[in-house]
Design an enzyme around this catalytic site. Structure first.
Site, mmCIF file in Angstrom:
data_model
loop_
_atom_site.group_PDB
_atom_site.id
_atom_site.type_symbol
_atom_site.label_atom_id
_atom_site.label_comp_id
_atom_site.label_asym_id
_atom_site.label_seq_id
_atom_site.Cartn_x
_atom_site.Cartn_y
_atom_site.Cartn_z
ATOM 1 N N ASP A 108 -2.166 -4.832 0.447
ATOM 2 C CA ASP A 108 -2.550 -5.056 1.838
ATOM 3 C C ASP A 108 -4.066 -4.955 1.954
ATOM 4 O O ASP A 108 -4.644 -3.903 1.693
ATOM 5 C CB ASP A 108 -1.869 -4.004 2.722
ATOM 6 N N GLU A 140 -0.912 -11.063 1.652
ATOM 7 C CA GLU A 140 -0.629 -11.748 2.911
ATOM 8 C C GLU A 140 -1.356 -13.080 2.954
ATOM 9 O O GLU A 140 -2.472 -13.193 2.461
ATOM 10 C CB GLU A 140 -1.113 -10.893 4.085
ATOM 11 N N ASP A 142 -1.373 1.445 6.014
ATOM 12 C CA ASP A 142 -1.715 0.401 5.043
ATOM 13 C C ASP A 142 -0.717 0.372 3.890
ATOM 14 O O ASP A 142 -0.382 -0.690 3.360
ATOM 15 C CB ASP A 142 -3.130 0.622 4.494
#
Ligand SMILES: [Zn+2]
Length: 388
Positions: free
Chosen positions: A166, A249, A345
């Protein structure tokens, strides 16, 4: 060399402007053949006669690179490619020779057409068949890059693990294993740049002092870029060496950073906050990180999978309950349904990893097929979609 690099920049920008104008007016783009013809006319003109001072190869190479950039930008197989942009005078200016150069590996020198033999400090051995050389300027230094071609066997990644990551602001990168990388710190240089810029503003334009301060500012900017690149390079190498598959992502960095500009209605606190965050995002160089990671994984026989970023920070990895209330603060995650607690996170990274597993498990998309498919995106509704 500054003249050659400057001419290439000028030509790139001129040809790019023509094509952008054509795009805007829905006309057909010019490609290499047309621009090559134009450049010959420009060289003969009084206005652009300085182009004739450049070696022909460097002019042609610039136009070929622009053609490639436009073709890539419209290539659906390369979703991360963007429109070519204008080159700045202060940026990395360069020129390339596709032939006519010679490399003296032992002497650590390179022969450049119309320039002659130039010594360089060799950072790594030049192995394989040299295809072209690019000379570029960064700050006050000149660099030479040599592109080589080698026969290689299909690489097989040494590891068989998968990890989620992340990307964030407080932590540069948090892994699904729970480990994380701290943000890149260039505070010292940024403060220095601000101070220098204040002094620079008071100098008489084009005076010796003005030039001195300008050079100082450029040096600091180069330092910042080097620190950033160095850090991202190391992290991506480390990750790529240890994991066959890395899940991230699919953030559209450009969209995230664009929205706080322009729009006159939105001026105010939110915009200010947002542009602050944007600056940090850009500063952390997420785009560069992804690009580095991608090519390193290809090189080692691994993969990078990009997944839908929706709700990765609000979904409970334990019971899958999805709610804004799971995030009471920026850094803590507490599930309102089952009470699961973790760093926010880390939760993001776990959800990203889970989505990566879904991509791999879903139907016929095996790892071997993924290698052909390239980037794969799974939506929030379990419906995998391969972009190709
Ligand atoms: Zn829960």
């Amino acid at each position: 060399m500054a003249q050659y690099a400057g001419n290439c920049r000028f030509l790139w920008n001129k040809a790019l402007a023509i094509n952008l104008f054509k795009l805007e007016n829905k006309q057909k783009l010019c490609y290499y053949q047309e621009f090559d013809f134009f450049s010959k006319l420009w060289k003969k003109s009084e206005e652009y006669g300085f182009l004739a001072l450049s070696p022909v190869q460097t002019i042609q190479q610039t136009l070929k690179q622009l053609e490639r950039a436009f073709k890539d930008a419209f290539d659906k197989n390369q979703p991360l490619k963007r429109m070519p942009t204008f080159k700045k005078k202060s940026g990395n200016n360069s020129f390339s020779f596709p032939q006519g150069f010679k490399i003296d590996n032992n002497g650590k020198r390179v022969f450049l057409p119309e320039i002659g033999w130039v010594n360089f400090r060799k950072s790594q051995a030049v192995l394989g068949n040299a295809k072209n050389v690019t000379v570029s300027q960064k700050g006050k230094h000149w660099f030479v890059s040599i592109q080589v071609e080698q026969e290689r066997e299909e690489p097989k990644h040494p590891s068989n693990t998968i990890i989620g990551g992340d990307l964030g602001v407080k932590r540069l990168l948090t892994l699904s294993s729970g480990s994380f990388f701290k943000p890149i710190n260039t505070e010292k240089q940024t403060t220095k740049i601000k101070r220098l810029q204040k002094q620079f503003a008071r100098k008489v334009k084009f005076s010796a002092n003005w030039k001195k301060f300008k050079a100082k500012i450029i040096t600091q900017h180069t330092k910042v870029a080097n620190i950033r690149h160095d850090r991202l390079y190391k992290i991506s190498t480390q990750l790529s060496k240890s994991h066959a598959i890395i899940v991230l992502e699919d953030l559209k960095i450009k969209n995230m950073t664009k929205s706080s500009k322009g729009d006159s209605e939105q001026h105010g606190k939110m915009v200010k906050q947002k542009s602050g965050l944007n600056r940090v995002i850009l500063n952390q160089g997420w785009g560069m990180f992804k690009a580095l990671l991608k090519y390193k994984q290809v090189w080692r026989g691994g993969k990078v999978i990009f997944v839908d970023p929706k709700y990765t920070s609000q979904t409970c990895p334990c019971c899958q309950h999805k709610s804004k209330d799971n995030r009471l603060t920026q850094s803590d995650f507490v599930c309102v349904e089952c009470g699961y607690q973790n760093n926010a996170d880390h939760v993001g990274a776990l959800n990203i990893l889970a989505r990566g597993h879904r991509v791999l498990a879903c139907g016929e998309i095996g790892i071997s097929q993924l290698s052909e498919a390239g980037t794969c995106i799974v939506s929030d509704h379990n419906k995998p979609m391969v972009l190709n």
